[in-house]
Design an enzyme around this catalytic site. Structure first.
Site, PDB file in Angstrom:
ATOM      1  N   LYS A 144       6.413   7.647 101.249  1.00 18.01           N
ATOM      2  CA  LYS A 144       5.136   8.130 100.712  1.00 18.01           C
ATOM      3  C   LYS A 144       4.967   7.902  99.201  1.00 18.01           C
ATOM      4  CE  LYS A 144       4.032  10.543 104.823  1.00 18.01           C
ATOM      5  NZ  LYS A 144       4.757  11.358 105.755  1.00 18.01           N
ATOM      6  N   TYR A 179       9.064  16.601 111.363  1.00 16.21           N
ATOM      7  CA  TYR A 179       8.800  15.216 111.750  1.00 16.21           C
ATOM      8  C   TYR A 179       9.636  14.294 110.876  1.00 16.21           C
ATOM      9  CZ  TYR A 179       6.229  10.859 112.647  1.00 16.21           C
ATOM     10  OH  TYR A 179       5.879   9.581 112.988  1.00 16.21           O
ATOM     11  N   ASP A 230      15.105  15.294 104.435  1.00 16.66           N
ATOM     12  CA  ASP A 230      14.039  14.314 104.610  1.00 16.66           C
ATOM     13  C   ASP A 230      12.932  14.680 103.626  1.00 16.66           C
ATOM     14  OD1 ASP A 230      12.027  12.641 105.275  1.00 16.66           O
ATOM     15  OD2 ASP A 230      11.977  13.141 107.415  1.00 16.66           O
TER      16      ASP A 230
HETATM   17  C1  LIG Z   1       5.578  10.723 107.005  1.00 22.02           C
HETATM   18  C2  LIG Z   1       6.943  11.214 107.253  1.00 22.02           C
HETATM   19  C3  LIG Z   1       7.927  10.403 107.851  1.00 22.02           C
HETATM   20  C4  LIG Z   1       7.633   9.033 108.413  1.00 22.02           C
HETATM   21  O1  LIG Z   1       7.262   8.124 107.438  1.00 22.02           O
HETATM   22  P1  LIG Z   1       6.488   6.783 107.887  1.00 22.02           P
HETATM   23  O2  LIG Z   1       6.342   6.021 106.615  1.00 22.02           O
HETATM   24  O3  LIG Z   1       5.198   7.235 108.497  1.00 22.02           O
HETATM   25  O4  LIG Z   1       7.346   6.086 108.869  1.00 22.02           O
HETATM   26  C5  LIG Z   1       9.217  10.888 107.945  1.00 22.02           C
HETATM   27  N1  LIG Z   1       9.519  12.113 107.499  1.00 22.02           N
HETATM   28  C6  LIG Z   1       8.604  12.933 106.944  1.00 22.02           C
HETATM   29  C7  LIG Z   1       9.015  14.272 106.433  1.00 22.02           C
HETATM   30  C8  LIG Z   1       7.284  12.519 106.815  1.00 22.02           C
HETATM   31  O5  LIG Z   1       6.380  13.352 106.293  1.00 22.02           O
END
Ligand SMILES: *Cc1c(COP(=O)(O)O)cnc(C)c1O
Length: 431
Positions: A267, A144, A239
Site C-alpha cells: 500500500k 486479511y 502484516d
Molecule cells: C491489502 C492488504 C493485503 C493484500 O495486499 P494486496 O496488495 O492487495 O495483495 C495484505 N494484508 C493486509 C493487512 C492488507 O490490508
C-alpha cells in the site's frame, strides 16, 4: 446524480471480466449497487466517467496517503519513465528505498521488494517455515493477508481448531496447516500454542486490524503474541501492509513499541503503484535466495516506476510535521464524528487509529471479529448509497477502513461531517 456511462462500462466489463472487475470489493456487491467507473482524480477528489465529483476516502484502499496525483510523485514518475521502465537488473533507487524502509521501520534490518501485499505475506510465511522447519501458522479470523492459499482459511466448527478453506480451490492440506485464533483474545492463541506450539512456524497478525472494519489491539494482546512466539521459537509476523507508514511513520510496531521478527508491507510503500515488501531480522532475511536457500523471485520486483513512487512518497511523509498535521486533522475529524454519534444517541460506534478509521453500524465497543460482524450491513448500504449521492466516496463495505490523506482540506472534512450528519439523521436508525 447521473451514472449512465458507469453503467454502460460495467455492462461491457461483465462480459469480459468475472463480475466486471479485477478485484471483488470494487464491484459494490455488498451494497447492492453498480460500481462507479473512475476517469481521473486529483488531491482529495475523484471524478467518475459521467463527470460526478466525490471527496474520496478510499484512497485506492490505503496507498494514497498524499492524495491523488501528487505533483512531486507524478514528476518523479515522468523522469523515471523517460529513462526506461524496467531492466530486470539492479538499480540504485531500489537500494535507496530499502535504506529508507530500514530507517523508518524499527525492526527491519534487511528487506526484499515484491509486487503486492499478497506476495509479501506469502513470501514471509514461506520464509518463516524455511527458518523454523515447521509447517503450521496461526492467523486470526477477520484479519486479511491477501489471497494466498494459507490465508483463505476460516476457523472450523466444533472444538477442534482445524481450519476449513474459505474458498474453493484451496487444498485441504493448506487448511490443516493454518490455525485460527480470535483477534484480541490472547487466551485463544495460548490454547493453540499449548496444543501445537512446537509445530507453529509463525503467527501472522494485522497489529491494528483493518479488514474487519478497524479494530485496535487490546492492551497486552500484541505483547502476549510477542512473548508466546519468543517462548516457542515461532516467527512473529506483523502484516503492516495497511498500517505501515500510515498509523505512524514506523508502522503500528513503532506506535505500540513491539518488535516483530518479520514485517510485511504494501500500500503506502508503493505510493499508488504495485509494491510490496517483507523484511525483518538480519539472520532471518539472510536465508532468502540468493544469500540463503529459501526461494523467492520476481521479474518486475523493484520495478523502477514502482520504486520511484514509493521512495518519493516515503520522502514526503518523512518531512518534519507531516504526521503531526495528518494526525491532527484525522483526530479532529474522527473526534467530531464520535461527538455526532453521542449527541444524537445514534446506535453506532467509531474506531480509529490516527488516520484510519471505521464507522460501525452497531453500538458499544467493537473489539473482536464477532463484535464487528454484528453490524447492521443493510443500514450501512443505505448510508453508503446516500453518501455517494451526496458526493462522498467511502469504501463500499461495512468491513473496510476509511482513510484521511494529507490532501483532505479542512473544508473537505467539514463538508463530509455535514453530509454524514444529514444522512445519519435521515436514516431510520435515528428514531
Ligand atoms: C491489502 C492488504 C493485503 C493484500 O495486499 P494486496 O496488495 O492487495 O495483495 C495484505 N494484508 C493486509 C493487512 C492488507 O490490508
Amino acid at each position: 446524480m447521473n451514472r449512465k456511462l458507469s453503467k454502460q462500462h460495467f455492462e461491457k466489463a461483465n462480459k469480459v471480466m468475472p463480475g466486471g472487475v479485477n478485484s471483488p470489493v470494487r464491484a459494490f456487491r455488498s451494497v447492492n449497487l453498480d460500481p462507479v467507473f473512475i476517469a481521473s482524480a486529483k488531491g482529495s477528489k475523484i471524478r467518475d466517467v459521467d463527470g460526478n465529483e466525490y471527496i474520496d476516502y478510499v484512497g485506492s484502499w490505503g496507498p494514497l496517503i498524499l492524495g491523488h496525483a501528487h505533483e512531486e510523485v507524478v514528476q518523479a514518475l515522468k523522469d523515471t519513465a523517460a529513462r526506461g521502465t524496467s531492466f530486470g537488473a539492479p538499480t540504485e533507487i531500489e537500494v535507496l528505498l530499502a535504506e529508507k524502509i530500514i530507517e523508518m521501520v524499527p525492526s527491519v534490518d534487511m528487506v526484499r521488494l515484491v509486487n503486492s501485499g499478497t506476495e509479501a505475506t506469502m513470501s514471509a510465511v514461506r520464509l518463516a517455515r524455511g527458518v523454523t522447519g515447521r509447517d503450521k501458522i496461526v492467523k486470526f479470523e477477520g484479519c486479511y493477508h491477501g489471497h494466498g492459499d494459507s490465508f483463505l482459511i476460516k476457523a472450523g466448527s466444533g472444538a477442534l481448531t482445524l481450519g476449513e478453506p474459505s474458498s474453493p480451490g484451496v487444498p485441504k492440506g493448506s487448511a490443516q496447516d493454518t490455525l485460527t485464533g480470535e483477534f484480541n483474545n490472547l487466551g485463544s492463541v495460548e490454547k493453540l500454542f499449548d496444543e501445537s506450539g512446537k509445530e507453529i512456524a509463525a503467527v501472522i497478525v494485522e497489529p491494528v486490524a483493518g479488514n474487519m472494519g478497524v479494530i485496535p489491539p487490546r492492551p497486552g494482546f500484541l505483547e502476549g503474541l510477542r512473548k508466546l512466539c519468543s517462548q516457542y521459537g515461532s516467527v512473529l509476523i506483523f502484516d503492516e501492509v495497511m498500517t505501515g507508514f500510515r498509523v505512524h511513520p514506523g508502522g503500528a510496531q513503532a506506535l505500540y513499541n513491539i518488535a516483530p521478527d518479520l514485517t510485511t508491507m504494501g500500500k503506502v510503500i508503493g505510493g499508488g503503484l504495485p509494491v510490496g515488501a517483507y523484511g525483518g531480522k538480519r539472520e532471518i532475511m539472510k536465508t532468502v535466495a540468493p544469500s540463503g536457500p529459501v526461494y523467492q523471485a520476481g521479474t518486475l520486483s523493484g520495478n523502477p516506476l514502482a520504486v520511484t513512487a514509493g521512495l518519493k512518497t516515503l520522502e514526503i511523509i518523512s518531512r518534519p510535521g507531516f504526521f503531526d498535521e495528518l494526525n491532527r486533522k484525522a483526530n479532529d475529524f474522527f473526534g467530531k464524528s464520535i461527538a455526532l454519534i453521542e449527541e444524537n444517541e445514534l446506535p453506532l460506534s467509531l474506531n480509529h487509529v490516527n488516520s484510519m478509521g471505521c464507522l460501525f453500524f452497531k453500538p458499544g465497543r467493537i473489539e473482536t471479529y464477532s463484535d464487528a460482524t454484528e453490524s447492521d450491513t443493510d443500514m450501512f448500504s443505505q448510508y453508503f448509497a446516500s453518501l455517494l449521492k451526496a458526493g462522498v466516496y467511502i469504501a463500499p463495505s461495512q468491513f473496510e477502513a476509511l482513510f484521511i490523506s494529507a490532501a483532505h482540506s479542512e473544508e473537505d472534512l467539514a463538508v463530509t461531517l455535514d453530509k454524514m450528519r444529514e444522512v445519519l439523521l435521515s436514516l431510520s436508525i435515528a428514531s
